[in-house]
Scaffold this motif. Sequence first.
Motif, PDB file in Angstrom:
ATOM      1  N   VAL A  56       0.841  -1.097   0.055  1.00 48.17           N
ATOM      2  CA  VAL A  56      -0.212   0.035  -0.228  1.00 48.17           C
ATOM      3  C   VAL A  56       1.090   1.087   0.333  1.00 48.17           C
ATOM      4  N   HIS A  57       1.637   0.744  -1.185  1.00 45.79           N
ATOM      5  CA  HIS A  57       2.525   2.618  -1.172  1.00 45.79           C
ATOM      6  C   HIS A  57       1.963   3.919  -0.961  1.00 45.79           C
ATOM      7  N   PRO A  58       2.163   4.483  -0.471  1.00 48.61           N
ATOM      8  CA  PRO A  58       1.101   6.206  -0.537  1.00 48.61           C
ATOM      9  C   PRO A  58       0.903   6.802  -1.782  1.00 48.61           C
ATOM     10  N   ARG A  59       1.529   6.778  -2.751  1.00 45.43           N
ATOM     11  CA  ARG A  59       1.778   7.292  -3.983  1.00 45.43           C
ATOM     12  C   ARG A  59       1.172   6.309  -4.551  1.00 45.43           C
ATOM     13  N   VAL A  60       1.402   5.239  -4.897  1.00 45.69           N
ATOM     14  CA  VAL A  60       1.058   4.818  -5.951  1.00 45.69           C
ATOM     15  C   VAL A  60      -0.882   4.406  -5.057  1.00 45.69           C
ATOM     16  N   LEU A  61      -1.041   4.460  -4.022  1.00 47.54           N
ATOM     17  CA  LEU A  61      -2.581   4.741  -4.039  1.00 47.54           C
ATOM     18  C   LEU A  61      -3.505   5.599  -4.093  1.00 47.54           C
ATOM     19  N   LYS A  62      -2.439   6.772  -3.857  1.00 49.03           N
ATOM     20  CA  LYS A  62      -3.463   8.420  -4.118  1.00 49.03           C
ATOM     21  C   LYS A  62      -3.145   7.893  -5.829  1.00 49.03           C
ATOM     22  N   ALA A  63      -2.949   7.803  -6.487  1.00 46.03           N
ATOM     23  CA  ALA A  63      -2.850   7.561  -8.130  1.00 46.03           C
ATOM     24  C   ALA A  63      -3.879   6.501  -8.512  1.00 46.03           C
ATOM     25  N   LEU A  64      -3.622   5.351  -7.725  1.00 48.02           N
ATOM     26  CA  LEU A  64      -5.720   4.938  -7.637  1.00 48.02           C
ATOM     27  C   LEU A  64      -6.944   5.290  -7.398  1.00 48.02           C
ATOM     28  N   VAL A  65      -6.753   5.500  -6.610  1.00 53.86           N
ATOM     29  CA  VAL A  65      -7.998   6.694  -6.056  1.00 53.86           C
ATOM     30  C   VAL A  65      -8.190   7.790  -6.744  1.00 53.86           C
ATOM     31  N   GLU A  66      -7.041   8.329  -6.890  1.00 52.72           N
ATOM     32  CA  GLU A  66      -7.354   9.123  -7.987  1.00 52.72           C
ATOM     33  C   GLU A  66      -8.037   8.669  -9.455  1.00 52.72           C
ATOM     34  N   GLN A  67      -7.378   8.361  -9.944  1.00 57.36           N
ATOM     35  CA  GLN A  67      -7.322   7.881 -11.480  1.00 57.36           C
ATOM     36  C   GLN A  67      -9.100   6.653 -11.066  1.00 57.36           C
ATOM     37  N   ALA A  68      -9.225   6.135 -10.080  1.00 57.07           N
ATOM     38  CA  ALA A  68     -10.371   5.419 -10.416  1.00 57.07           C
ATOM     39  C   ALA A  68     -11.827   6.413 -10.045  1.00 57.07           C
ATOM     40  N   GLY A  69     -11.938   7.561  -9.829  1.00 56.04           N
ATOM     41  CA  GLY A  69     -12.941   8.505  -9.910  1.00 56.04           C
ATOM     42  C   GLY A  69     -12.166   9.082 -11.217  1.00 56.04           C
ATOM     43  N   LYS A  70     -11.931   8.881 -12.057  1.00 59.18           N
ATOM     44  CA  LYS A  70     -11.750   9.340 -13.799  1.00 59.18           C
ATOM     45  C   LYS A  70     -12.554   8.802 -14.532  1.00 59.18           C
ATOM     46  N   VAL A  71     -11.625   7.769 -15.130  1.00 55.54           N
ATOM     47  CA  VAL A  71     -12.431   6.487 -15.469  1.00 55.54           C
ATOM     48  C   VAL A  71     -11.150   5.928 -15.512  1.00 55.54           C
ATOM     49  N   THR A  72     -11.956   4.620 -15.683  1.00 52.08           N
ATOM     50  CA  THR A  72     -11.259   3.354 -15.136  1.00 52.08           C
ATOM     51  C   THR A  72     -10.952   2.398 -16.676  1.00 52.08           C
ATOM     52  N   LEU A  73     -11.644   2.676 -17.666  1.00 53.81           N
ATOM     53  CA  LEU A  73     -11.732   0.985 -18.563  1.00 53.81           C
ATOM     54  C   LEU A  73     -12.280   2.187 -19.836  1.00 53.81           C
ATOM     55  N   THR A  74     -11.453   2.084 -21.120  1.00 58.22           N
ATOM     56  CA  THR A  74     -12.386   2.389 -22.268  1.00 58.22           C
ATOM     57  C   THR A  74     -12.171   1.630 -23.166  1.00 58.22           C
ATOM     58  N   SER A  75     -11.686   0.112 -23.005  1.00 58.01           N
ATOM     59  CA  SER A  75     -10.746  -0.694 -23.564  1.00 58.01           C
ATOM     60  C   SER A  75     -10.095  -0.160 -24.865  1.00 58.01           C
ATOM     61  N   ARG A  76      -9.354  -1.154 -25.614  1.00 56.76           N
ATOM     62  CA  ARG A  76      -8.201  -0.541 -26.794  1.00 56.76           C
ATOM     63  C   ARG A  76      -9.334   0.459 -28.104  1.00 56.76           C
ATOM     64  N   ALA A  77     -10.686   0.409 -27.598  1.00 59.80           N
ATOM     65  CA  ALA A  77     -11.300   0.592 -29.008  1.00 59.80           C
ATOM     66  C   ALA A  77     -11.533   1.608 -28.967  1.00 59.80           C
ATOM     67  N   PHE A  78     -11.439   2.108 -27.858  1.00 58.80           N
ATOM     68  CA  PHE A  78     -11.002   3.506 -27.326  1.00 58.80           C
ATOM     69  C   PHE A  78      -9.034   4.066 -27.211  1.00 58.80           C
ATOM     70  N   ARG A  79      -8.808   5.428 -26.882  1.00 59.31           N
ATOM     71  CA  ARG A  79      -8.086   5.598 -26.508  1.00 59.31           C
ATOM     72  C   ARG A  79      -8.489   6.391 -24.962  1.00 59.31           C
ATOM     73  N   ASN A  80      -6.882   6.446 -24.948  1.00 60.05           N
ATOM     74  CA  ASN A  80      -7.150   7.027 -22.963  1.00 60.05           C
ATOM     75  C   ASN A  80      -5.988   8.158 -22.850  1.00 60.05           C
ATOM     76  N   ASP A  81      -5.849   9.296 -21.549  1.00 54.35           N
ATOM     77  CA  ASP A  81      -4.887   9.969 -21.553  1.00 54.35           C
ATOM     78  C   ASP A  81      -3.661   9.327 -21.181  1.00 54.35           C
ATOM     79  N   GLN A  82      -4.296   7.675 -20.394  1.00 50.29           N
ATOM     80  CA  GLN A  82      -2.613   7.721 -19.499  1.00 50.29           C
ATOM     81  C   GLN A  82      -2.263   6.953 -20.065  1.00 50.29           C
ATOM     82  N   LEU A  83      -2.490   6.354 -21.410  1.00 48.21           N
ATOM     83  CA  LEU A  83      -1.399   4.903 -21.978  1.00 48.21           C
ATOM     84  C   LEU A  83      -0.135   5.321 -22.646  1.00 48.21           C
ATOM     85  N   PRO A  84      -0.285   6.932 -23.390  1.00 50.85           N
ATOM     86  CA  PRO A  84       0.812   7.709 -24.011  1.00 50.85           C
ATOM     87  C   PRO A  84       1.742   7.550 -22.962  1.00 50.85           C
ATOM     88  N   PHE A  85       1.448   8.320 -21.499  1.00 48.52           N
ATOM     89  CA  PHE A  85       2.728   8.139 -20.873  1.00 48.52           C
ATOM     90  C   PHE A  85       3.598   7.250 -20.002  1.00 48.52           C
TER      91      PHE A  85
END
Length: 400
Positions: A56-85
């Motif tokens: 439960v590394h606090p930095r990874v936890l924070k990243a998980l929670v933040e992203q979970a509140g935005k969007v979690t799954l798009t499938s690769r049928a569409f692009r998402n703003d995390q994958l390129p980075f």
Amino acid sequence: MKTADYIKLEEQYGAHNYHPLDVVIERGEGVWVYDVEGNKYLDCLSAYSAVNQGHVHPRVLKALVEQAGKVTLTSRAFRNDQLPFFYKELSEFTGYEMSLPMNSGAEAVETALKLARKWAYQVKKVPKYKAEIITAEGNFHGRTISTISFSTEPLYKDDFGPFTPGFITVPYGDAAAIEKAITPNTAAVFIEPIQGEAGVIIPPAGYLKKVRDLCTRNNVLFIADEIQTGLCRTGKVFACQHEDVRADIVTIGKALAGGFYPVSAVLADAPILSLFVPGEHGSTFGGNPLAAAVARESIKVLKDEKLAQRAEEMGAYFMDQLSEVNSPHIKQIRGKGLLIGVELQPASGGARRFCEALEKKGILAKETHQHVIRFAPPLVIDRETIDWAMPIIREVLTMQ
Ligand SMILES: *Cc1c(COP(=O)(O)O)cnc(C)c1O
């Protein structure tokens, strides 16, 4: 509910494909985990090296929670703003031009094998469906039908045939055996730089370099499975780097998402990884934005906390301390960084009873194969914690 109640429930409703220690964990933090009865344990397995960054590394936890509140799954049928980075940062961290994200380690392995076969037909011009992949005895690459097809562990495969053809298996650590096995149809040599599940088996010095040279000379791909050894565990980003070897294709998983999420990947340079075309390979969850965000932060933690260097230093210290233990049970102590195996004498009655004794005293380790105890704590472990653990380990290793 007590420990026994959880166990009873689990045994009644769950398949019995594991034989866990009887500890029911409800919380983890750094190198420590806590069971349902409030006992505290030092985790010396790190979920088979999936929690290199610590629980439960606090930095990874924070990243998980933040992203979970935005969007979690798009499938690769569409692009998402995390994958390129994720792609870019993984490339910068590993030195490979491109990657292909999957979920479990076994899926990354399957992907690498498909890639090697495609390369054999498209680039090397191996006759259709004649491609061969050379693997090593004692290997562990996952639990799918194809990966067990070249396992040499009867327990992993005996009741599960028929098997996938196209694999040749030679003794591990023996470069001459690989040379002999190479034919014009050889697509790849596929090995672990250190065999973790086989009992932390370290090949003879120079082996990886020889394999690299053989592959280069014979136009064969070198695929390294670094799912367990990679991402700083052995004191370098990849265990192959101990011999200055760069594989053509690398599989990673486990610690890629710090234990929060199943994320794996295949790494290679563009001339190889670009061979896949749309539709040929995929995964509903592979490369999803939650996975990408979690993996991005997990990689940053490995980098920012200099966990490769830490694994090297703490591993050397731990090995030193272990090698001072004077016990008739110990046959050999071997390791690199914080991937350490203590092999016990055949007459010592197996490693399991020692792991059970360690558990009673607050250290969780797991036997691998019958006679080896693996010590692979999270890489964030410090000297003080090793000093706390050593008297316990010494006491257990010298018991009757
Ligand atoms: C754990 C492991 C795998 C399989 O990973 P899963 O995520 O369990 O599918 C493959 N190769 C090696 C070397 C491993 O240690």
